[in-house]
Design a protein around this motif. Structure first.
Motif, mmCIF file in Angstrom:
data_model
loop_
_atom_site.group_PDB
_atom_site.id
_atom_site.type_symbol
_atom_site.label_atom_id
_atom_site.label_comp_id
_atom_site.label_asym_id
_atom_site.label_seq_id
_atom_site.Cartn_x
_atom_site.Cartn_y
_atom_site.Cartn_z
ATOM 1 N N VAL A 183 0.824 -1.207 0.000
ATOM 2 C CA VAL A 183 0.000 0.000 0.000
ATOM 3 C C VAL A 183 0.861 1.261 0.000
ATOM 4 N N SER A 184 1.923 1.277 0.792
ATOM 5 C CA SER A 184 2.787 2.463 0.827
ATOM 6 C C SER A 184 3.510 2.653 -0.505
ATOM 7 N N THR A 185 3.925 1.545 -1.120
ATOM 8 C CA THR A 185 4.573 1.642 -2.431
ATOM 9 C C THR A 185 3.623 2.221 -3.463
ATOM 10 N N ALA A 186 2.384 1.718 -3.485
ATOM 11 C CA ALA A 186 1.399 2.220 -4.435
ATOM 12 C C ALA A 186 1.073 3.688 -4.177
ATOM 13 N N ALA A 187 0.996 4.091 -2.908
ATOM 14 C CA ALA A 187 0.676 5.479 -2.579
ATOM 15 C C ALA A 187 1.788 6.432 -3.021
ATOM 16 N N LEU A 188 3.029 6.071 -2.741
ATOM 17 C CA LEU A 188 4.152 6.922 -3.148
ATOM 18 C C LEU A 188 4.263 7.000 -4.667
#
Length: 388
Positions: A183-188
């Motif tokens: 999720v953090s990878t997709a958000a960044l």
């Protein structure tokens, strides 16, 4: 009885003609991958035949295209191992090869999207010569490089030993929090999509052109809004993935959005580079704005056409200079270049645009000698033509 996560509610496995999302996956993946290959080939071929030479941004975009092509091939292969199937229709022997392909594609994804956006930033450096734009591009390139390295290593080493990621028989393993990582990878990634793909809108909107041409230019540079939308949808489906039990079925949407984000991103990065190629083969349909609107008047009076250099921001120290057709313009395609030190010739006003305050020379980059005089040049061709 409704099908739930309880295996006792599952129907018998159907390995002959199961209900799947394979047509959706292959339709989107194969179509966008094919278009991506066509666009990158057109960009590189166009640079070649027009003798502009390939720049660093071209080479980087080509590498991104190779990575994206590899991802597209692997995405198609995953449909043979359960991608798009319901969990109860997945053969046990498909789990390991599917996991291996998933790990490979997840590890290549950061490289593909980062190289695409780095190439775009290098293109912006050539098109928009303001100090603000240079700071922006250098900062984003640095961020994307570090982000790519960090996320690639994270994806590859998310489980120790690495094989335990796709082999459920390995029970002694150490893994990171997959949900937080994904999720953090997709958000960044979605944040950088919004920043990079929408950055040129302000510059293009300030160009002194009729509103229809201005909207057309914004479409060329900001077609990447499709990429931004795909990235945001991918972020949403990543959150759903970790709540679902039918993971092969739900993850098929993420695979589809991956194809859109990677391939359409490269296509958008190539839009500004294929206009010269189209104009070369179809000059009647892709001629420049000035020739379309002033061709008739120029035929009647060959010395009547002029081209205003409008200030792109307020507060000019002097009025705009008009460059007439009498000033030795001999070819169809041009590149604007200052005749002396940049500070002496062009004022980078408030980082918002170019304010021409003294004389500017016009240098031909595709002169073939002879022929009639042609003053077919415009701000639109300067931007769409790639700034060469």
């Amino acid at each position: 009885m409704a099908v739930t996560s309880d295996p006792t509610t599952w129907p018998p496995p159907n390995y002959v003609n199961p209900h799947t999302r394979v047509p959706l996956i292959l339709g989107v993946n194969d179509t966008t991958t094919t278009l991506m290959v066509i666009f990158i080939a057109s960009r590189l071929y166009g640079r070649s035949i027009l003798k502009n030479g390939l720049g660093t941004d071209d080479y980087i975009m080509a590498i991104a295209a190779v990575v994206a092509l590899s991802m597209g091939i692997q995405c198609a292969i995953t449909t043979r191992y359960g991608n798009g199937h319901h969990l109860y229709d997945v053969k046990p022997e498909w789990v390991i090869p599917y996991g291996q392909l998933t790990l490979a594609v997840n590890s290549m994804f950061p490289t593909a999207v980062s190289l695409t956006k780095i190439s775009l930033c290098l293109t912006y450096l050539r098109l928009f010569p303001s100090q603000t734009n240079r700071w922006f591009c250098y900062a984003v390139i640095t961020y994307l490089t570090l982000w790519c390295i960090a996320i690639t290593l994270t994806n590859v080493l998310q489980c120790i030993p690495v094989a335990s990621y796709y082999d459920p028989s390995i029970t002694h393993k150490r893994c990171i929090n997959w949900k937080a990582s994904l999720v953090s990878t997709a958000a960044l990634n979605s944040t950088s999509d919004l920043v990079v793909y929408l950055w040129p809108a302000l510059y293009v909107w300030n160009i002194q052109l009729p509103w229809r041409q201005r909207v057309g230019l914004i479409f060329v540079f900001c077609a990447g809004v499709v990429v931004c939308a795909a990235g945001l949808l991918r972020l949403y489906w990543c959150t759903l993935y970790f709540k679902a039990w039918d993971i092969f079925w739900v993850s098929s949407v993420i695979w589809t959005l991956n194809s859109v984000e990677v391939n359409v991103g490269i296509i958008c990065g190539c839009l500004s580079g294929i206009r010269p190629l189209l104009a070369h083969f179809f000059p009647r349909f892709f001629s420049t704005t000035n020739s379309n609107h002033t061709g008739a008047s120029s035929a009647r009076n060959p010395h009547s056409q002029s081209f205003p250099f409008q200030s792109l921001s307020g507060g000019a120290r002097s009025g705009p200079r008009r460059l007439s057709s009498e000033e030795d313009l001999e070819t169809r395609n041009y590149a604007w270049a200052s005749t002396g030190k940049p500070k002496d010739e062009v004022d980078l006003h408030n980082g918002e645009g170019i304010e021409v305050i003294t004389a500017v020379d016009v240098e031909s980059w595709s002169s073939k000698g002879g022929g009639r005089r042609n003053t077919d040049v415009s701000s639109e061709e300067l931007i769409i033509g790639g700034g060469n």
